[in-house]
Motif scaffolding. Structure first.
Motif, PDB file in Angstrom:
ATOM      1  N   ASP A   1       0.820  -1.214   0.000  1.00 30.12           N
ATOM      2  CA  ASP A   1       0.000   0.000   0.000  1.00 30.12           C
ATOM      3  C   ASP A   1       0.852   1.261   0.000  1.00 30.12           C
ATOM      4  O   ASP A   1       0.495   2.261  -0.629  1.00 30.12           O
ATOM      5  CB  ASP A   1      -0.941   0.002   1.208  1.00 30.12           C
ATOM      6  N   ARG A   2       1.967   1.224   0.703  1.00 34.18           N
ATOM      7  CA  ARG A   2       2.836   2.406   0.716  1.00 34.18           C
ATOM      8  C   ARG A   2       3.546   2.575  -0.624  1.00 34.18           C
ATOM      9  O   ARG A   2       3.652   3.685  -1.147  1.00 34.18           O
ATOM     10  CB  ARG A   2       3.856   2.278   1.838  1.00 34.18           C
ATOM     11  N   TYR A   3       4.057   1.477  -1.159  1.00 29.01           N
ATOM     12  CA  TYR A   3       4.805   1.556  -2.409  1.00 29.01           C
ATOM     13  C   TYR A   3       3.900   1.983  -3.559  1.00 29.01           C
ATOM     14  O   TYR A   3       4.272   2.837  -4.368  1.00 29.01           O
ATOM     15  CB  TYR A   3       5.456   0.206  -2.720  1.00 29.01           C
ATOM     16  N   LEU A   4       2.720   1.391  -3.645  1.00 31.04           N
ATOM     17  CA  LEU A   4       1.813   1.666  -4.766  1.00 31.04           C
ATOM     18  C   LEU A   4       0.787   2.736  -4.394  1.00 31.04           C
ATOM     19  O   LEU A   4      -0.408   2.585  -4.645  1.00 31.04           O
ATOM     20  CB  LEU A   4       1.125   0.369  -5.208  1.00 31.04           C
ATOM     21  N   SER A   5       1.279   3.802  -3.829  1.00 30.45           N
ATOM     22  CA  SER A   5       0.410   4.900  -3.412  1.00 30.45           C
ATOM     23  C   SER A   5       0.603   6.119  -4.312  1.00 30.45           C
ATOM     24  O   SER A   5       1.680   6.310  -4.890  1.00 30.45           O
ATOM     25  CB  SER A   5       0.719   5.302  -1.967  1.00 30.45           C
ATOM     26  N   PRO A   6      -0.414   6.944  -4.444  1.00 32.33           N
ATOM     27  CA  PRO A   6      -0.251   8.191  -5.201  1.00 32.33           C
ATOM     28  C   PRO A   6       0.862   9.079  -4.641  1.00 32.33           C
ATOM     29  O   PRO A   6       1.563   9.752  -5.390  1.00 32.33           O
ATOM     30  CB  PRO A   6      -1.623   8.870  -5.054  1.00 32.33           C
ATOM     31  N   GLU A   7       1.032   9.060  -3.325  1.00 36.58           N
ATOM     32  CA  GLU A   7       2.090   9.877  -2.708  1.00 36.58           C
ATOM     33  C   GLU A   7       3.462   9.438  -3.198  1.00 36.58           C
ATOM     34  O   GLU A   7       4.308  10.277  -3.535  1.00 36.58           O
ATOM     35  CB  GLU A   7       2.013   9.763  -1.189  1.00 36.58           C
ATOM     36  N   HIS A   8       3.693   8.131  -3.249  1.00 34.38           N
ATOM     37  CA  HIS A   8       4.979   7.630  -3.740  1.00 34.38           C
ATOM     38  C   HIS A   8       5.144   7.946  -5.225  1.00 34.38           C
ATOM     39  O   HIS A   8       6.211   8.389  -5.659  1.00 34.38           O
ATOM     40  CB  HIS A   8       5.068   6.120  -3.499  1.00 34.38           C
ATOM     41  N   ARG A   9       4.089   7.742  -5.974  1.00 32.11           N
ATOM     42  CA  ARG A   9       4.127   8.052  -7.406  1.00 32.11           C
ATOM     43  C   ARG A   9       4.518   9.499  -7.663  1.00 32.11           C
ATOM     44  O   ARG A   9       5.304   9.789  -8.567  1.00 32.11           O
ATOM     45  CB  ARG A   9       2.745   7.782  -8.014  1.00 32.11           C
ATOM     46  N   ASP A  10       3.980  10.402  -6.868  1.00 31.47           N
ATOM     47  CA  ASP A  10       4.151  11.828  -7.122  1.00 31.47           C
ATOM     48  C   ASP A  10       5.432  12.421  -6.532  1.00 31.47           C
ATOM     49  O   ASP A  10       5.697  13.606  -6.713  1.00 31.47           O
ATOM     50  CB  ASP A  10       2.945  12.596  -6.562  1.00 31.47           C
ATOM     51  N   ASN A  11       6.220  11.619  -5.846  1.00 28.22           N
ATOM     52  CA  ASN A  11       7.437  12.118  -5.205  1.00 28.22           C
ATOM     53  C   ASN A  11       8.646  11.237  -5.521  1.00 28.22           C
ATOM     54  O   ASN A  11       9.225  10.607  -4.626  1.00 28.22           O
ATOM     55  CB  ASN A  11       7.229  12.216  -3.687  1.00 28.22           C
ATOM     56  N   PRO A  12       9.049  11.183  -6.780  1.00 28.41           N
ATOM     57  CA  PRO A  12      10.174  10.316  -7.144  1.00 28.41           C
ATOM     58  C   PRO A  12      11.490  10.695  -6.472  1.00 28.41           C
ATOM     59  O   PRO A  12      12.337   9.832  -6.236  1.00 28.41           O
ATOM     60  CB  PRO A  12      10.267  10.470  -8.667  1.00 28.41           C
ATOM     61  N   ALA A  13      11.674  11.958  -6.142  1.00 26.84           N
ATOM     62  CA  ALA A  13      12.946  12.399  -5.559  1.00 26.84           C
ATOM     63  C   ALA A  13      13.246  11.718  -4.235  1.00 26.84           C
ATOM     64  O   ALA A  13      14.412  11.531  -3.877  1.00 26.84           O
ATOM     65  CB  ALA A  13      12.953  13.911  -5.379  1.00 26.84           C
ATOM     66  N   SER A  14      12.207  11.351  -3.508  1.00 23.63           N
ATOM     67  CA  SER A  14      12.409  10.688  -2.216  1.00 23.63           C
ATOM     68  C   SER A  14      11.942   9.236  -2.249  1.00 23.63           C
ATOM     69  O   SER A  14      11.932   8.570  -1.218  1.00 23.63           O
ATOM     70  CB  SER A  14      11.657  11.446  -1.111  1.00 23.63           C
ATOM     71  N   GLY A  15      11.574   8.750  -3.424  1.00 24.27           N
ATOM     72  CA  GLY A  15      11.004   7.416  -3.535  1.00 24.27           C
ATOM     73  C   GLY A  15      11.990   6.348  -3.952  1.00 24.27           C
ATOM     74  O   GLY A  15      13.209   6.502  -3.830  1.00 24.27           O
ATOM     75  N   CYS A  16      11.440   5.266  -4.463  1.00 26.75           N
ATOM     76  CA  CYS A  16      12.214   4.081  -4.822  1.00 26.75           C
ATOM     77  C   CYS A  16      13.253   4.390  -5.899  1.00 26.75           C
ATOM     78  O   CYS A  16      12.920   4.843  -6.992  1.00 26.75           O
ATOM     79  CB  CYS A  16      11.278   2.979  -5.298  1.00 26.75           C
ATOM     80  N   ALA A  17      14.509   4.098  -5.580  1.00 30.97           N
ATOM     81  CA  ALA A  17      15.591   4.335  -6.532  1.00 30.97           C
ATOM     82  C   ALA A  17      15.526   3.369  -7.710  1.00 30.97           C
ATOM     83  O   ALA A  17      15.971   3.701  -8.809  1.00 30.97           O
ATOM     84  CB  ALA A  17      16.936   4.214  -5.825  1.00 30.97           C
ATOM     85  N   ILE A  18      14.976   2.184  -7.483  1.00 29.03           N
ATOM     86  CA  ILE A  18      14.899   1.217  -8.578  1.00 29.03           C
ATOM     87  C   ILE A  18      13.999   1.758  -9.680  1.00 29.03           C
ATOM     88  O   ILE A  18      14.387   1.820 -10.849  1.00 29.03           O
ATOM     89  CB  ILE A  18      14.383  -0.154  -8.086  1.00 29.03           C
ATOM     90  N   ALA A  19      12.785   2.141  -9.316  1.00 32.94           N
ATOM     91  CA  ALA A  19      11.843   2.643 -10.312  1.00 32.94           C
ATOM     92  C   ALA A  19      12.334   3.917 -10.976  1.00 32.94           C
ATOM     93  O   ALA A  19      12.126   4.132 -12.169  1.00 32.94           O
ATOM     94  CB  ALA A  19      10.479   2.878  -9.666  1.00 32.94           C
TER      95      ALA A  19
END
Length: 199
Positions: free
Chosen positions: A90-108
């Motif tokens: 739920d955290r990974y596939l959230s709109p918040e994660h989608r909209d904040n790549p600078a602080s998100g998953c380095a892989i994606a």
């Protein structure tokens, strides 16, 4: 003016941290060294006193970002009151994660850049992927046996990363949300409720 060794190390850490953020947001080739140095209040001339090349910085930035991401997931496991796999999904596939790549998953954020490079950065990236997989395997141990048999950590990570990348690549907000929800509902440890639409 000569800086102390401690200050030089502090500056180096600041550059790596800023690069990790900017590379995830804009891509490795989308960020100039001058922009990274300016963001931490340093001149570009000081860069080569700390790093051999931009690629050397990219390796360290990638490692820093991966470590921070893995620490976040481990923290989520340690603080989750319910199903940890569901919490991760739920955290990974959230709109918040989608909209904040600078602080998100380095892989994606960096996979396309890294796939076009050779050498240390690919090895560093692979180490980071293995770290993610270890976290997911740990979370899966809390799921029921049927869920573990149905899908493994590699499939989960691949699904989450692919869905996040696709959700960022489309302009249609509804389609972007559908991609996140469909991927989340396809993974084990998460009920088929519309958890994302409730956020």
């Amino acid at each position: 003016m000569k800086v102390s060794r401690a200050k030089a190390e502090e500056n180096r850490r600041a550059v790596v941290k800023e690069a990790a953020k900017l590379f995830r947001e804009h891509g490795i080739d989308g960020v100039a060294l001058s922009g990274i140095m300016a963001a931490v209040g340093l001149t570009q001339g000081g860069f080569y006193k700390q790093f051999g090349s931009k690629d050397d910085l990219a390796v360290e930035a990638c490692e820093q970002a991966m470590t921070a991401n893995i620490d976040t997931l481990n923290s989520l496991i340690n603080t989750s009151n319910g199903d940890v796999m569901a919490a991760i999904i739920d955290r990974y596939l959230s709109p918040e994660h989608r909209d904040n790549p600078a602080s998100g998953c380095a892989i994606a954020a960096l996979v396309a850049d890294v796939a076009r490079r050779e050498g240390p950065i690919r090895r560093s990236f692979e180490d980071g992927i293995r770290g993610y997989l270890e976290v997911i395997e740990s979370a899966l141990s809390d799921c029921n046996e049927d869920a573990q048999e149905e899908v493994d950590a590699v499939a989960i990570l691949s699904t989450m990363v692919g869905a996040l990348m696709l959700s960022r690549a489309v302009e249609d907000e509804h389609l972007s949300q559908r991609i996140l929800e469909a991927a989340a509902d396809a993974l084990p440890g998460r009920s088929k409720t519309a958890a994302l639409t409730e956020q």
